[in-house]
Design a protein around this motif. Structure first.
Motif, PDB file in Angstrom:
ATOM      1  N   HIS A 105       0.855  -1.188   0.000  1.00  0.00           N
ATOM      2  CA  HIS A 105       0.000   0.000   0.000  1.00  0.00           C
ATOM      3  C   HIS A 105       0.896   1.244   0.000  1.00  0.00           C
ATOM      4  CE1 HIS A 105       0.958   0.537   4.273  1.00  0.00           C
ATOM      5  NE2 HIS A 105       0.726  -0.756   4.407  1.00  0.00           N
ATOM      6  N   PHE A 106       0.282   2.379  -0.314  1.00  0.00           N
ATOM      7  CA  PHE A 106       1.031   3.624  -0.387  1.00  0.00           C
ATOM      8  C   PHE A 106       1.381   4.126   1.023  1.00  0.00           C
ATOM      9  CE2 PHE A 106      -0.944   3.720  -4.561  1.00  0.00           C
ATOM     10  CZ  PHE A 106       0.085   4.230  -5.353  1.00  0.00           C
ATOM     11  N   VAL A 107       2.566   4.668   1.162  1.00  0.00           N
ATOM     12  CA  VAL A 107       2.976   5.313   2.410  1.00  0.00           C
ATOM     13  C   VAL A 107       3.544   6.690   2.075  1.00  0.00           C
ATOM     14  CG1 VAL A 107       3.481   3.158   3.606  1.00  0.00           C
ATOM     15  CG2 VAL A 107       5.299   4.316   2.336  1.00  0.00           C
ATOM     16  N   LYS A 108       3.407   7.614   3.017  1.00  0.00           N
ATOM     17  CA  LYS A 108       3.919   8.969   2.806  1.00  0.00           C
ATOM     18  C   LYS A 108       5.399   9.027   3.121  1.00  0.00           C
ATOM     19  CE  LYS A 108       2.637  12.402   5.522  1.00  0.00           C
ATOM     20  NZ  LYS A 108       1.812  13.499   6.103  1.00  0.00           N
ATOM     21  N   VAL A 109       6.171   9.627   2.214  1.00  0.00           N
ATOM     22  CA  VAL A 109       7.613   9.762   2.417  1.00  0.00           C
ATOM     23  C   VAL A 109       8.013  11.220   2.193  1.00  0.00           C
ATOM     24  CG1 VAL A 109       8.161   7.388   1.773  1.00  0.00           C
ATOM     25  CG2 VAL A 109       8.081   9.143   0.004  1.00  0.00           C
ATOM     26  N   GLU A 110       9.027  11.643   2.906  1.00  0.00           N
ATOM     27  CA  GLU A 110       9.582  12.998   2.742  1.00  0.00           C
ATOM     28  C   GLU A 110      10.866  12.865   1.937  1.00  0.00           C
ATOM     29  OE1 GLU A 110      12.032  15.810   2.754  1.00  0.00           O
ATOM     30  OE2 GLU A 110      12.421  15.089   4.786  1.00  0.00           O
ATOM     31  N   LEU A 111      10.858  13.387   0.719  1.00  0.00           N
ATOM     32  CA  LEU A 111      11.932  13.133  -0.234  1.00  0.00           C
ATOM     33  C   LEU A 111      13.083  14.127  -0.157  1.00  0.00           C
ATOM     34  CD1 LEU A 111       9.775  12.155  -3.317  1.00  0.00           C
ATOM     35  CD2 LEU A 111      11.321  10.656  -2.059  1.00  0.00           C
ATOM     36  N   LYS A 112      12.839  15.325   0.345  1.00  0.00           N
ATOM     37  CA  LYS A 112      13.879  16.349   0.329  1.00  0.00           C
ATOM     38  C   LYS A 112      15.135  15.885   1.055  1.00  0.00           C
ATOM     39  CE  LYS A 112      14.958  21.100   1.666  1.00  0.00           C
ATOM     40  NZ  LYS A 112      14.435  22.359   2.263  1.00  0.00           N
ATOM     41  N   SER A 113      14.977  15.363   2.268  1.00  0.00           N
ATOM     42  CA  SER A 113      16.143  14.943   3.043  1.00  0.00           C
ATOM     43  C   SER A 113      16.833  13.750   2.397  1.00  0.00           C
ATOM     44  CB  SER A 113      15.729  14.604   4.480  1.00  0.00           C
ATOM     45  OG  SER A 113      14.784  13.552   4.502  1.00  0.00           O
ATOM     46  N   MET A 114      16.063  12.857   1.789  1.00  0.00           N
ATOM     47  CA  MET A 114      16.662  11.678   1.148  1.00  0.00           C
ATOM     48  C   MET A 114      17.492  12.068  -0.072  1.00  0.00           C
ATOM     49  SD  MET A 114      13.644   8.823   1.317  1.00  0.00           S
ATOM     50  CE  MET A 114      12.768   8.448   2.841  1.00  0.00           C
ATOM     51  N   ILE A 115      16.951  12.967  -0.893  1.00  0.00           N
ATOM     52  CA  ILE A 115      17.686  13.410  -2.078  1.00  0.00           C
ATOM     53  C   ILE A 115      18.915  14.219  -1.660  1.00  0.00           C
ATOM     54  CG2 ILE A 115      17.568  14.785  -4.181  1.00  0.00           C
ATOM     55  CD1 ILE A 115      15.972  12.196  -4.299  1.00  0.00           C
ATOM     56  N   HIS A 116      18.770  15.003  -0.598  1.00  0.00           N
ATOM     57  CA  HIS A 116      19.892  15.782  -0.060  1.00  0.00           C
ATOM     58  C   HIS A 116      21.021  14.846   0.362  1.00  0.00           C
ATOM     59  CE1 HIS A 116      22.059  17.832   3.290  1.00  0.00           C
ATOM     60  NE2 HIS A 116      21.961  18.872   2.485  1.00  0.00           N
ATOM     61  N   ASP A 117      20.691  13.784   1.100  1.00  0.00           N
ATOM     62  CA  ASP A 117      21.706  12.827   1.548  1.00  0.00           C
ATOM     63  C   ASP A 117      22.338  12.106   0.360  1.00  0.00           C
ATOM     64  OD1 ASP A 117      21.030  13.597   4.067  1.00  0.00           O
ATOM     65  OD2 ASP A 117      20.104  11.705   4.670  1.00  0.00           O
ATOM     66  N   LEU A 118      21.512  11.737  -0.615  1.00  0.00           N
ATOM     67  CA  LEU A 118      22.026  11.078  -1.825  1.00  0.00           C
ATOM     68  C   LEU A 118      23.058  11.951  -2.517  1.00  0.00           C
ATOM     69  CD1 LEU A 118      21.736   8.969  -4.261  1.00  0.00           C
ATOM     70  CD2 LEU A 118      20.043  10.570  -5.156  1.00  0.00           C
ATOM     71  N   THR A 119      22.755  13.231  -2.663  1.00  0.00           N
ATOM     72  CA  THR A 119      23.652  14.151  -3.371  1.00  0.00           C
ATOM     73  C   THR A 119      24.961  14.344  -2.624  1.00  0.00           C
ATOM     74  OG1 THR A 119      21.723  15.333  -4.248  1.00  0.00           O
ATOM     75  CG2 THR A 119      23.844  16.459  -4.353  1.00  0.00           C
ATOM     76  N   LEU A 120      24.876  14.609  -1.314  1.00  0.00           N
ATOM     77  CA  LEU A 120      26.098  14.835  -0.537  1.00  0.00           C
ATOM     78  C   LEU A 120      26.970  13.585  -0.488  1.00  0.00           C
ATOM     79  CD1 LEU A 120      25.052  17.044   2.517  1.00  0.00           C
ATOM     80  CD2 LEU A 120      26.087  17.731   0.363  1.00  0.00           C
ATOM     81  N   ASN A 121      26.344  12.429  -0.299  1.00  0.00           N
ATOM     82  CA  ASN A 121      27.130  11.195  -0.242  1.00  0.00           C
ATOM     83  C   ASN A 121      27.810  10.909  -1.576  1.00  0.00           C
ATOM     84  OD1 ASN A 121      26.910  10.290   2.422  1.00  0.00           O
ATOM     85  ND2 ASN A 121      24.913   9.364   2.050  1.00  0.00           N
ATOM     86  N   ASN A 122      27.109  11.143  -2.672  1.00  0.00           N
ATOM     87  CA  ASN A 122      27.702  10.902  -3.988  1.00  0.00           C
ATOM     88  C   ASN A 122      28.913  11.802  -4.212  1.00  0.00           C
ATOM     89  OD1 ASN A 122      27.434   9.753  -6.863  1.00  0.00           O
ATOM     90  ND2 ASN A 122      27.416  11.951  -7.223  1.00  0.00           N
ATOM     91  N   ILE A 123      28.778  13.088  -3.902  1.00  0.00           N
ATOM     92  CA  ILE A 123      29.874  14.031  -4.100  1.00  0.00           C
ATOM     93  C   ILE A 123      31.054  13.696  -3.198  1.00  0.00           C
ATOM     94  CG2 ILE A 123      30.578  16.442  -3.822  1.00  0.00           C
ATOM     95  CD1 ILE A 123      27.776  17.251  -4.716  1.00  0.00           C
ATOM     96  N   MET A 124      30.781  13.402  -1.923  1.00  0.00           N
ATOM     97  CA  MET A 124      31.878  13.167  -0.989  1.00  0.00           C
ATOM     98  C   MET A 124      32.541  11.809  -1.187  1.00  0.00           C
ATOM     99  SD  MET A 124      32.379  15.933   0.350  1.00  0.00           S
ATOM    100  CE  MET A 124      33.706  15.387   1.430  1.00  0.00           C
ATOM    101  N   ARG A 125      31.811  10.829  -1.676  1.00  0.00           N
ATOM    102  CA  ARG A 125      32.465   9.561  -2.012  1.00  0.00           C
ATOM    103  C   ARG A 125      33.385   9.739  -3.207  1.00  0.00           C
ATOM    104  NH1 ARG A 125      28.354   4.533  -2.048  1.00  0.00           N
ATOM    105  NH2 ARG A 125      30.312   3.475  -2.612  1.00  0.00           N
TER     106      ARG A 125
END
Length: 305
Positions: free
Chosen positions: A92-112
């Protein structure tokens, strides 16, 4: 100031006639956060800027270097898919907050890519260092989008001194953080440890051309990363040198999210696109959505585990 409201004229300004608009004013923020206005972001057009642009194009953002970090991008997107699916595997559908997830994805990609480390989510090697990094980035991205009034109106010098004092403090913290990363990787090289990061690559070039690849230039590159209808990365000489990296990561991330999940708006409401404050023009309200994993998630990520 001239306001250009025609996309055709805007394209001409940033391509055919972009040299007229290639300079950058010296600002107090560039002085303290941009090594006295000498980084590729703050520096005016000239020989030194062209050299920095060449280094970025050949040594950091070339196709071969971007291809070398394909596994990093894939792994960070995989972690995002897994995180989203863990909370919504009941069909079933669940509510997710995407801003923090995309933020973490971007920072981790750059710093790795830059230093071979993750600073957000799981597998963070140094919690204290990660906390310092995230605090610094939050402060810098929030304040860097705001001009310092005293740079344009000298009568506001007193207010400018207050803001400049804060920027000076942030600049020292940022410089200390980046210098620690460089010293750490320099120590790794002495020990024969190599992780193919951007810092390692630039330190190798520093050995043969120390006058071109100084610590200051390396630090200036660590965190600095087209359609004429949407100029997200600019155009012409001053276009963002990291545009190719952003486009690769965005394409992979967006494609994976569309393929792996069904999406709906929360309560059927329109998405609030009001802009917040900061260098990257963030949304004022974090993006929330309803998501439900598709069968491909189980097949691709869970079978055989």
């Amino acid at each position: 100031m001239v306001i250009v409201s025609s996309s055709t004229v805007a394209e001409e300004c940033f391509t055919k006639n972009d040299i007229v608009l290639a300079n950058r004013p010296e600002t107090s923020r560039g002085k303290h956060l941009g090594y006295n206005n000498t980084t590729i972001l703050h520096l005016s057009y000239g020989d030194h800027w062209r050299n920095l642009r060449r280094i970025g194009a050949i040594e950091i953002f070339s196709s071969s270097r971007m291809n070398a970090f394909t596994s990093v991008r894939k792994d960070e997107v995989r972690r995002l898919i897994m995180k989203l699916s863990r909370d919504s595997r009941q069909g079933h559908f669940v509510k997710v907050e995407l801003k923090s997830m995309i933020h973490d994805l971007t920072l981790n990609n750059i710093m790795r890519m830059a230093a071979g480390k993750r600073y957000c989510g799981d597998e963070v090697s140094n919690e204290e260092e990660a906390r310092e990094f995230k605090e610094l980035m939050a402060e810098i991205f929030e304040t860097s989008g705001r001009p310092t009034p005293a740079d344009f109106f000298p009568v506001l010098k007193l207010l400018g001194e207050v803001l400049e004092k804060k920027d000076k403090k942030r600049g020292k913290r940022l410089d200390g953080f980046m210098q620690k990363l460089i010293d750490e990787h320099r120590s790794y090289k002495i020990q024969g440890i190599h992780n193919n990061s951007m810092i390692d690559h630039l330190l190798s070039l520093q050995e043969s051309e120390p006058h071109l690849y100084t610590d200051q230039i390396i630090k200036g590159f660590i965190f600095k990363e087209q359609s004429h209808k949407l100029m997200s990365f600019g155009m012409g000489r001053r276009a963002c040198p990291g545009a190719s990296l952003a486009q690769r990561l965005m394409g992979l991330t967006l494609g994976s999210l569309i393929q792996c999940f069904d999406w709906e708006r929360v309560d059927g409401k329109e998405i609030n696109m009001m802009e917040g404050i900061g260098l990257t023009m963030p949304k004022a309200q974090p993006l929330e959505a309803l998501c439900k994993p598709r069968p491909i998630v189980d097949k691709a990520f869970y079978q055989g585990n």
